[in-house]
Design a protein around this motif. Structure first.
Motif, PDB file in Angstrom:
ATOM      1  N   ASN A  88       0.791  -1.184   0.064  1.00 58.69           N
ATOM      2  CA  ASN A  88       0.092  -0.088  -0.004  1.00 58.69           C
ATOM      3  C   ASN A  88       0.828   1.345  -0.296  1.00 58.69           C
ATOM      4  N   ARG A  94       3.835   1.681  -1.098  1.00 62.49           N
ATOM      5  CA  ARG A  94       4.357   1.812  -2.449  1.00 62.49           C
ATOM      6  C   ARG A  94       3.364   2.457  -3.425  1.00 62.49           C
ATOM      7  N   GLU A  95       2.342   2.086  -3.346  1.00 64.56           N
ATOM      8  CA  GLU A  95       1.205   2.893  -4.193  1.00 64.56           C
ATOM      9  C   GLU A  95       1.110   4.243  -3.843  1.00 64.56           C
TER      10      GLU A  95
END
Length: 180
Positions: free
Chosen positions: A132, A134-135
């Motif tokens: 999450n 990373r997003e």
């Protein structure tokens, strides 16, 4: 008291004492055999448990090392730190930990099982948080990124603590000789 009665009472007392001694000896032998069997059973269980616990710790350590890095980076942790390769490694580690947790659960005892399953849950949660985070590379979502960073750090600390707890509990379980 006449001699005949004294002889009968003496024989009766001797018989009662002999029966009592036989019962006490039988009980002591049975307890000795039970203790020996219990000790042998524990020894036979200790070796496989040792190997299973060692394998579990070996699978859990790499993610623990990554978790330590996440915690150390703290507020400087950025989404671009989590490359596709790092995320892939984290997911593989999480799957391996889940597989080994099942083996640990079957080997027992209960406290070790609970601890291993907790580590497996935390590994999954940590891996999900990393994905999450990373997003959240877009700086327009700063508040969400900060929240996601805090989640990564929270699960990293929990994971590290749970792994240390498992190691101590495993050591205690392997040291248990049944006398406690």
């Amino acid at each position: 008291m006449d001699a005949g009665l004294a002889a009968v009472l003496g024989a009766l007392a001797g018989s009662v004492a002999t029966i009592g001694a036989a019962l006490a000896t039988g009980w002591a032998q049975r307890e000795g055999v039970r203790i020996t069997a219990r000790s042998e059973h524990r020894r036979a269980r200790r070796e496989p448990r040792h190997d299973i616990y060692r394998q579990f710790i070996s699978e859990a350590k790499p993610l623990g090392l990554h978790a330590g890095v996440y915690s150390a980076l703290g507020s400087t942790l950025m989404p671009d730190y989590f490359t596709e390769e790092r995320i892939r490694q984290a997911r593989e580690a999480s799957r391996a930990i889940n597989d080994k947790a099942t083996e640990v659960a079957l080997a027992g005892p209960r406290k070790i099982t609970e601890s291993a399953l907790k580590i497996a849950r935390l590994a999954s949660s940590l891996t999900a948080c990393v994905g999450n985070f990373r997003e959240m590379g877009d700086e327009r979502h700063q508040r969400m990124r900060d929240q996601s960073r805090r989640s990564v750090m929270k699960y990293a600390k929990k994971y590290d603590a749970a792994l240390q707890d498992f190691i101590l509990q495993a050591q205690f379980a392997l040291d248990d000789d049944g006398s406690r």
